[in-house]
Design a protein around this motif. Structure first.
Motif, PDB file in Angstrom:
ATOM      1  N   TYR A  22      -9.077  81.749  14.422  1.00 62.46           N
ATOM      2  CA  TYR A  22      -8.092  82.602  15.080  1.00 62.46           C
ATOM      3  C   TYR A  22      -8.766  83.583  16.038  1.00 62.46           C
ATOM      4  CZ  TYR A  22      -3.791  85.188  15.794  1.00 62.46           C
ATOM      5  OH  TYR A  22      -2.688  85.767  16.370  1.00 62.46           O
ATOM      6  N   VAL A  23      -9.944  84.100  15.655  1.00 63.64           N
ATOM      7  CA  VAL A  23     -10.693  84.998  16.549  1.00 63.64           C
ATOM      8  C   VAL A  23     -11.017  84.288  17.855  1.00 63.64           C
ATOM      9  CG1 VAL A  23     -12.902  86.191  16.880  1.00 63.64           C
ATOM     10  CG2 VAL A  23     -11.638  86.482  14.747  1.00 63.64           C
ATOM     11  N   TRP A  24     -11.465  83.029  17.766  1.00 66.21           N
ATOM     12  CA  TRP A  24     -11.800  82.292  18.994  1.00 66.21           C
ATOM     13  C   TRP A  24     -10.566  82.128  19.875  1.00 66.21           C
ATOM     14  CZ3 TRP A  24     -15.922  83.814  17.532  1.00 66.21           C
ATOM     15  CH2 TRP A  24     -16.740  83.279  16.554  1.00 66.21           C
ATOM     16  N   VAL A  25      -9.438  81.762  19.271  1.00 72.70           N
ATOM     17  CA  VAL A  25      -8.216  81.567  20.062  1.00 72.70           C
ATOM     18  C   VAL A  25      -7.777  82.880  20.694  1.00 72.70           C
ATOM     19  CG1 VAL A  25      -5.753  81.015  19.922  1.00 72.70           C
ATOM     20  CG2 VAL A  25      -7.418  79.561  18.753  1.00 72.70           C
ATOM     21  N   ARG A  26      -7.781  83.944  19.919  1.00 71.13           N
ATOM     22  CA  ARG A  26      -7.300  85.229  20.404  1.00 71.13           C
ATOM     23  C   ARG A  26      -8.141  85.744  21.573  1.00 71.13           C
ATOM     24  NH1 ARG A  26      -7.500  90.761  19.813  1.00 71.13           N
ATOM     25  NH2 ARG A  26      -5.466  91.768  19.598  1.00 71.13           N
ATOM     26  N   ASN A  27      -9.419  85.355  21.619  1.00 73.40           N
ATOM     27  CA  ASN A  27     -10.313  85.821  22.674  1.00 73.40           C
ATOM     28  C   ASN A  27     -10.538  84.771  23.770  1.00 73.40           C
ATOM     29  OD1 ASN A  27     -11.611  88.640  21.881  1.00 73.40           O
ATOM     30  ND2 ASN A  27     -11.313  87.475  19.986  1.00 73.40           N
ATOM     31  N   GLY A  28      -9.674  83.781  23.814  1.00 72.83           N
ATOM     32  CA  GLY A  28      -9.730  82.796  24.882  1.00 72.83           C
ATOM     33  C   GLY A  28     -10.874  81.805  24.771  1.00 72.83           C
ATOM     34  N   LEU A  29     -11.420  81.638  23.563  1.00 77.00           N
ATOM     35  CA  LEU A  29     -12.565  80.755  23.366  1.00 77.00           C
ATOM     36  C   LEU A  29     -12.186  79.438  22.695  1.00 77.00           C
ATOM     37  CD1 LEU A  29     -15.131  83.435  22.143  1.00 77.00           C
ATOM     38  CD2 LEU A  29     -15.045  82.341  24.397  1.00 77.00           C
ATOM     39  N   SER A  30     -10.902  79.184  22.523  1.00 71.04           N
ATOM     40  CA  SER A  30     -10.467  77.973  21.856  1.00 71.04           C
ATOM     41  C   SER A  30      -9.055  77.623  22.294  1.00 71.04           C
ATOM     42  CB  SER A  30     -10.513  78.172  20.339  1.00 71.04           C
ATOM     43  OG  SER A  30     -10.217  76.961  19.655  1.00 71.04           O
ATOM     44  N   HIS A  31      -8.691  76.378  22.056  1.00 75.93           N
ATOM     45  CA  HIS A  31      -7.332  75.920  22.366  1.00 75.93           C
ATOM     46  C   HIS A  31      -6.351  76.569  21.391  1.00 75.93           C
ATOM     47  CE1 HIS A  31      -3.884  73.246  22.795  1.00 75.93           C
ATOM     48  NE2 HIS A  31      -4.437  72.761  23.889  1.00 75.93           N
TER      49      HIS A  31
END
Length: 285
Positions: A22-31
Motif C-alpha cells: 500500500y505504501v508503494w501504491v500511495r507514493n506512486g511506485l506501484s500499480h
C-alpha cells in the motif's frame, strides 16, 4: 486495532507485504491494482504514529521504507543503464511494484522475474493479470529461497534465463527475518547463481546490530518485530562484518551504503529514517 488487523490478515500474505504494498501504491511506485484492503487498513492504523514521529523529527516507518526502496531502485537503474544488467530476479517480491515499473520503463531491454513462495506468487499473478499490469518480459515464479536445487529453487529458475546477459538478484525486507546461518547459506546460493552470468549483482537492505545510529536501529527493529509477530535478527555489528560475510559467501566485491549517503540525489534519503538501515551492493567476479 493492529492486533485485530493481524488476526484478520489471511491469504498467505504477511502483514508487512500488505502494508508495504500500500505504501508503494500511495507514493506512486506501484500499480493501484496491487493495493489490498488489508494494506489500506494497516496504513491508516499506523498513519497517526507516523505523522507524530514526522512532526517530532523522528524516524517513521513509511519514510524508512521509501528510503530503502529508492536506493535499491537507483542502484538497479544505474546497472541497467550502464549495460551491466538485463535480467532481474526479485526474491520474495511480495506486493512490490518494482517489476511493473521497470518493465514499463525499460521495455524489451530487461526481463523481470518476481520470485516468491507458491501462495504469494499465485496471488501476485492473479493481481497482475487482472489489472493488465504484467507485460511480456515480466513474470512471477514459485521459488523457495532456502532450497538449494530442484523444482522451485533459484538455481532451477536461473536455467530459464539468458546466460549471455547480466543478472541482478534483489531482496528487499527479507534478510533480517532469517538467522545468520540461513542468511549465509542464501547468499552462497545467490553467488552460485550469479556466477553463471557475465555480470552478477546483488542488491538488498539489511539492519545491523550496532552502528552510529544503534539506538534508532534497535527501536525500528523492535517495532518491526512487534508488527510481524516474529523475531527480526540483527546479524552483524557493523558494515565491515556484513561485507566480510558477503565475501565469504562468494561475492568478489561487497559494499554497504546508508540511504542518507544519497541525500540530495534521492528525495526520501534524508532525516533519521534514512539512517535506520543499510543497502547492500555486492557483485561476483
Amino acid at each position: 486495532m493492529i492486533r485485530e488487523l493481524l488476526q484478520a490478515s489471511s491469504d498467505r500474505i504477511s502483514p508487512t507485504a500488505h502494508y508495504t504494498g500500500y505504501v508503494w501504491v500511495r507514493n506512486g511506485l506501484s500499480h493501484p491494482g496491487l493495493a489490498t484492503n488489508a494494506g489500506r487498513l494497516f496504513y491508516n492504523a499506523l498513519a497517526p504514529a507516523n505523522a507524530a514521529s514526522a512532526r517530532l523529527g523522528q524516524a517513521h516507518l513509511e519514510h524508512y521504507l521509501l528510503a530503502r526502496h529508492e536506493v535499491i531502485d537507483h542502484l538497479l537503474t544505474e546497472a541497467i543503464e550502464q549495460g551491466h544488467v538485463a535480467q532481474v530476479i526479485e526474491v520474495a517480491a511480495g506486493l512490490s511494484g518494482r517489476g511493473w515499473r521497470f518493465t514499463r520503463r525499460f521495455g524489451d531491454a530487461i526481463t523481470y522475474v518476481e520470485a516468491d513462495l507458491p501462495g504469494m506468487a499465485e496471488r501476485k499473478r492473479r493481481m497482475l493479470n487482472t489489472t493488465g499490469a504484467r507485460g511480456p518480459n515480466h513474470r512471477v515464479e514459485d521459488v523457495d529461497a532456502m532450497r538449494d536445487s530442484g523444482p522451485d529453487s533459484l538455481a532451477e529458475l536461473a536455467t530459464s534465463l539468458d546466460p549471455s546477459k547480466g543478472l541482478a538478484i534483489i531482496t528487499e525486507g527479507l534478510v533480517n527475518y532469517f538467522d545468520i546461518a540461513s542468511v549465509q547459506a542464501m547468499w552462497s546460493r545467490f553467488t552460485d547463481v550469479l556466477s553463471g552470468f557475465p555480470t552478477g549483482l546483488y542488491l538488498s537492505d539489511i539492519h545491523l546490530g550496532s552502528n552510529t545510529e544503534g539506538r534508532l536501529n534497535r527501536t525500528a527493529v523492535a517495532l518491526l518485530s512487534a508488527f510481524v509477530r516474529g523475531q527480526v535478527h540483527l546479524h552483524f555489528t557493523g558494515p565491515q562484518d556484513a561485507e566480510a560475510a558477503l565475501r565469504k559467501a562468494g561475492f568478489a566485491e561487497a559494499t554497504l551504503r546508508r540511504p542518507d549517503d544519497f541525500a540530495g540525489t534521492l528525495p526520501h534519503c534524508t532525516g533519521r529514517s534514512a539512517r535506520a538501515n543499510h543497502i547492500i551492493a555486492a557483485s561476483v567476479g
